[in-house]
Enzyme design. Structure first.
Site, PDB file in Angstrom:
ATOM      1  N   GLU A  44      -4.793  -4.902  10.764  1.00  0.00           N
ATOM      2  CA  GLU A  44      -3.774  -3.863  10.926  1.00  0.00           C
ATOM      3  C   GLU A  44      -3.996  -3.149  12.256  1.00  0.00           C
ATOM      4  O   GLU A  44      -4.786  -2.199  12.328  1.00  0.00           O
ATOM      5  CB  GLU A  44      -3.870  -2.842   9.784  1.00  0.00           C
ATOM      6  CG  GLU A  44      -3.679  -3.449   8.410  1.00  0.00           C
ATOM      7  CD  GLU A  44      -3.166  -2.427   7.399  1.00  0.00           C
ATOM      8  OE1 GLU A  44      -2.130  -2.707   6.795  1.00  0.00           O
ATOM      9  OE2 GLU A  44      -3.776  -1.357   7.252  1.00  0.00           O
ATOM     10  N   HIS A 100      -9.270   1.221   5.225  1.00  0.00           N
ATOM     11  CA  HIS A 100      -7.984   1.390   5.911  1.00  0.00           C
ATOM     12  C   HIS A 100      -8.180   2.308   7.121  1.00  0.00           C
ATOM     13  O   HIS A 100      -8.988   3.229   7.080  1.00  0.00           O
ATOM     14  CB  HIS A 100      -6.954   1.975   4.934  1.00  0.00           C
ATOM     15  CG  HIS A 100      -5.562   1.918   5.479  1.00  0.00           C
ATOM     16  ND1 HIS A 100      -5.105   2.821   6.407  1.00  0.00           N
ATOM     17  CD2 HIS A 100      -4.552   1.037   5.272  1.00  0.00           C
ATOM     18  CE1 HIS A 100      -3.859   2.499   6.726  1.00  0.00           C
ATOM     19  NE2 HIS A 100      -3.496   1.416   6.057  1.00  0.00           N
ATOM     20  N   ASN A 109       0.871  -1.174   0.000  1.00  0.00           N
ATOM     21  CA  ASN A 109       0.000   0.000   0.000  1.00  0.00           C
ATOM     22  C   ASN A 109       0.908   1.224   0.000  1.00  0.00           C
ATOM     23  O   ASN A 109       1.552   1.515   1.005  1.00  0.00           O
ATOM     24  CB  ASN A 109      -0.880  -0.045   1.265  1.00  0.00           C
ATOM     25  CG  ASN A 109      -1.709   1.208   1.434  1.00  0.00           C
ATOM     26  OD1 ASN A 109      -1.761   2.062   0.534  1.00  0.00           O
ATOM     27  ND2 ASN A 109      -2.365   1.337   2.583  1.00  0.00           N
ATOM     28  N   TRP A 110       0.952   1.890  -1.143  1.00  0.00           N
ATOM     29  CA  TRP A 110       1.877   3.030  -1.264  1.00  0.00           C
ATOM     30  C   TRP A 110       1.322   4.303  -0.627  1.00  0.00           C
ATOM     31  O   TRP A 110       2.010   5.319  -0.594  1.00  0.00           O
ATOM     32  CB  TRP A 110       2.233   3.267  -2.745  1.00  0.00           C
ATOM     33  CG  TRP A 110       3.118   2.193  -3.325  1.00  0.00           C
ATOM     34  CD1 TRP A 110       3.671   1.141  -2.653  1.00  0.00           C
ATOM     35  CD2 TRP A 110       3.553   2.064  -4.690  1.00  0.00           C
ATOM     36  NE1 TRP A 110       4.427   0.371  -3.512  1.00  0.00           N
ATOM     37  CE2 TRP A 110       4.374   0.906  -4.763  1.00  0.00           C
ATOM     38  CE3 TRP A 110       3.336   2.807  -5.855  1.00  0.00           C
ATOM     39  CZ2 TRP A 110       4.973   0.493  -5.963  1.00  0.00           C
ATOM     40  CZ3 TRP A 110       3.931   2.385  -7.037  1.00  0.00           C
ATOM     41  CH2 TRP A 110       4.736   1.249  -7.083  1.00  0.00           C
ATOM     42  N   LYS A 111       0.075   4.253  -0.187  1.00  0.00           N
ATOM     43  CA  LYS A 111      -0.560   5.419   0.450  1.00  0.00           C
ATOM     44  C   LYS A 111      -0.392   6.647  -0.470  1.00  0.00           C
ATOM     45  O   LYS A 111      -0.394   6.486  -1.685  1.00  0.00           O
ATOM     46  CB  LYS A 111      -0.006   5.621   1.863  1.00  0.00           C
ATOM     47  CG  LYS A 111      -0.098   4.327   2.675  1.00  0.00           C
ATOM     48  CD  LYS A 111       0.119   4.509   4.138  1.00  0.00           C
ATOM     49  CE  LYS A 111      -0.004   3.157   4.836  1.00  0.00           C
ATOM     50  NZ  LYS A 111       0.135   3.242   6.282  1.00  0.00           N
ATOM     51  N   GLY A 123       3.120  -1.106   4.133  1.00  0.00           N
ATOM     52  CA  GLY A 123       3.190   0.315   3.795  1.00  0.00           C
ATOM     53  C   GLY A 123       4.611   0.697   3.441  1.00  0.00           C
ATOM     54  O   GLY A 123       5.085   0.467   2.324  1.00  0.00           O
ATOM     55  N   GLY A 124       5.316   1.278   4.411  1.00  0.00           N
ATOM     56  CA  GLY A 124       6.656   1.819   4.186  1.00  0.00           C
ATOM     57  C   GLY A 124       7.598   0.896   3.419  1.00  0.00           C
ATOM     58  O   GLY A 124       8.262   1.329   2.469  1.00  0.00           O
ATOM     59  N   SER A 136       3.915  -2.204  10.065  1.00  0.00           N
ATOM     60  CA  SER A 136       5.375  -2.285  10.157  1.00  0.00           C
ATOM     61  C   SER A 136       5.936  -3.667   9.810  1.00  0.00           C
ATOM     62  O   SER A 136       6.886  -4.134  10.437  1.00  0.00           O
ATOM     63  CB  SER A 136       5.857  -1.834  11.544  1.00  0.00           C
ATOM     64  OG  SER A 136       5.459  -0.504  11.784  1.00  0.00           O
ATOM     65  N   GLU A 151      -6.546   4.695   8.153  1.00  0.00           N
ATOM     66  CA  GLU A 151      -6.351   6.122   7.858  1.00  0.00           C
ATOM     67  C   GLU A 151      -7.611   6.710   7.240  1.00  0.00           C
ATOM     68  O   GLU A 151      -7.938   7.884   7.447  1.00  0.00           O
ATOM     69  CB  GLU A 151      -5.128   6.302   6.945  1.00  0.00           C
ATOM     70  CG  GLU A 151      -3.844   6.056   7.729  1.00  0.00           C
ATOM     71  CD  GLU A 151      -2.706   5.450   6.933  1.00  0.00           C
ATOM     72  OE1 GLU A 151      -2.737   5.482   5.694  1.00  0.00           O
ATOM     73  OE2 GLU A 151      -1.774   4.921   7.579  1.00  0.00           O
ATOM     74  N   GLY A 164       3.040   2.274  10.705  1.00  0.00           N
ATOM     75  CA  GLY A 164       3.998   3.367  10.511  1.00  0.00           C
ATOM     76  C   GLY A 164       4.760   3.737  11.772  1.00  0.00           C
ATOM     77  O   GLY A 164       5.430   4.760  11.821  1.00  0.00           O
TER      78      GLY A 164
HETATM   79  P1  13P Z   1       3.438   0.337   7.521  1.00  0.00           P
HETATM   80  O1  13P Z   1       3.919  -0.961   6.930  1.00  0.00           O
HETATM   81  O2  13P Z   1       4.160   1.534   7.013  1.00  0.00           O
HETATM   82  O3  13P Z   1       3.361   0.262   9.036  1.00  0.00           O
HETATM   83  O4  13P Z   1       1.919   0.523   7.011  1.00  0.00           O
HETATM   84  C1  13P Z   1       1.025  -0.507   7.185  1.00  0.00           C
HETATM   85  C2  13P Z   1      -0.228  -0.154   6.483  1.00  0.00           C
HETATM   86  O5  13P Z   1      -0.957   0.729   6.888  1.00  0.00           O
HETATM   87  C3  13P Z   1      -0.542  -0.878   5.237  1.00  0.00           C
HETATM   88  O6  13P Z   1      -1.829  -0.627   4.815  1.00  0.00           O
END
Ligand code: 13P
Length: 254
Positions: free
Chosen positions: A168, A96, A9-11, A235-236, A214, A98, A174
């Site tokens: 999650e 998600h 997920n590149w957000k 994510g990251g 993470s 967020e 993050g």
């Molecule tokens: P991180 O891997 O950066 O913690 O993000 C997880 C995430 O929200 C994937 O949707």
């Protein structure tokens, strides 16, 4: 036997130029090699065509980070399931944390989006997870049960072939903090029991449950080795071809 799904997920990162470059780097890492896992990357909407072009002719898939609950028409700023399919997407991430937190998406809207996505022939990745305070007060199962059941009840029928859940924990997103493999396994098993209550054991055994929060090359092996962890929503670490590929490689080795 469930196939691992390694989803990035590149957000809100990587416009078309950067996204094309990153996607090409990922493809180059696997040139001449095959993988059994499903590899999926979810760029921002505007970068989907660039990523799709870079993935053409490979086993990498493109997905979206969100989708509208409406068909089409006067919904400024929204993107529909038919547009995603037209652009070559196979999956959409829904609900998600967020989006729940910053864009005030509630269980009802998330359930509508999930149903629309599946009815229209895409696969849905439903995100669920508790806040830190909720875990500290021992309410994590109660919170996740409400989030999962809101969607299962709205779906009504068994759509286990098109339905993925991503657990999650919000406190691990993050933050560099990860759920321990035992904490992840306990929650994934609980989530599978919720699916079983609605659709029975055979279908619950088919549904993939991803861990997100993470996930990195150095913790992927212990998490993916848990019996009810069927992949990652990353994510990251999915914003670098090296770290994403290492996680995919780890899944291949299990
Ligand atoms: P991180 O891997 O950066 O913690 O993000 C997880 C995430 O929200 C994937 O949707």
């Amino acid at each position: 036997m469930r196939t691992f799904l390694i989803a990035g997920n590149w957000k809100m990162n990587a416009g078309p130029t950067d996204a094309a470059k990153l996607a090409k780097e990922m493809v180059a890492k696997w040139e001449g090699k095959t993988f059994k896992s499903e590899a999926l990357l979810c760029p921002p909407f505007i970068s989907i065509p660039a990523v799709q072009a870079a993935f053409k002719g490979t086993a990498f898939q493109t997905g979206a980070q969100n989708v509208s609950n409406q068909d089409n028409g006067a919904y400024t700023g929204e993107i529909s399931t038919s547009m995603l399919k037209d652009a070559g997407c196979t999956y959409a991430i829904i609900g998600h944390s967020e989006r729940r937190e910053y864009f005030v998406e509630n269980d009802e809207l998330i359930a509508q989006k999930t149903k629309k996505t599946i009815d229209d022939g895409l696969k849905a990745i439903l995100c669920v997870g508790e806040l830190l305070e909720e875990r500290k007060s021992g309410k994590q199962e109660e919170v996740v049960k409400k989030q999962v059941n809101a969607v299962l009840n709205h779906l009504g029928k068994d759509v286990s072939d098109q339905f993925v859940i991503a657990y999650e924990p919000v406190w691990a997103i993050g933050t560099g903090e990860t759920a321990s493999p035992e904490q992840a396994q306990e929650m994934h098993k609980f989530i599978r029991s919720l699916v079983e209550n609605s659709w029975g054991k055979a279908s619950a055994d088919k549904v993939r449950i991803l861990y997100g929060g993470s996930m990195k090359p150095d913790n992927a092996k212990e998490l993916l080795s848990m019996p009810d962890v069927d992949g990652g929503l990353i994510g990251g670490a999915s914003l670098k071809a090296d770290s994403y590929s290492e996680i995919l490689d780890t899944a291949e080795s299990i």
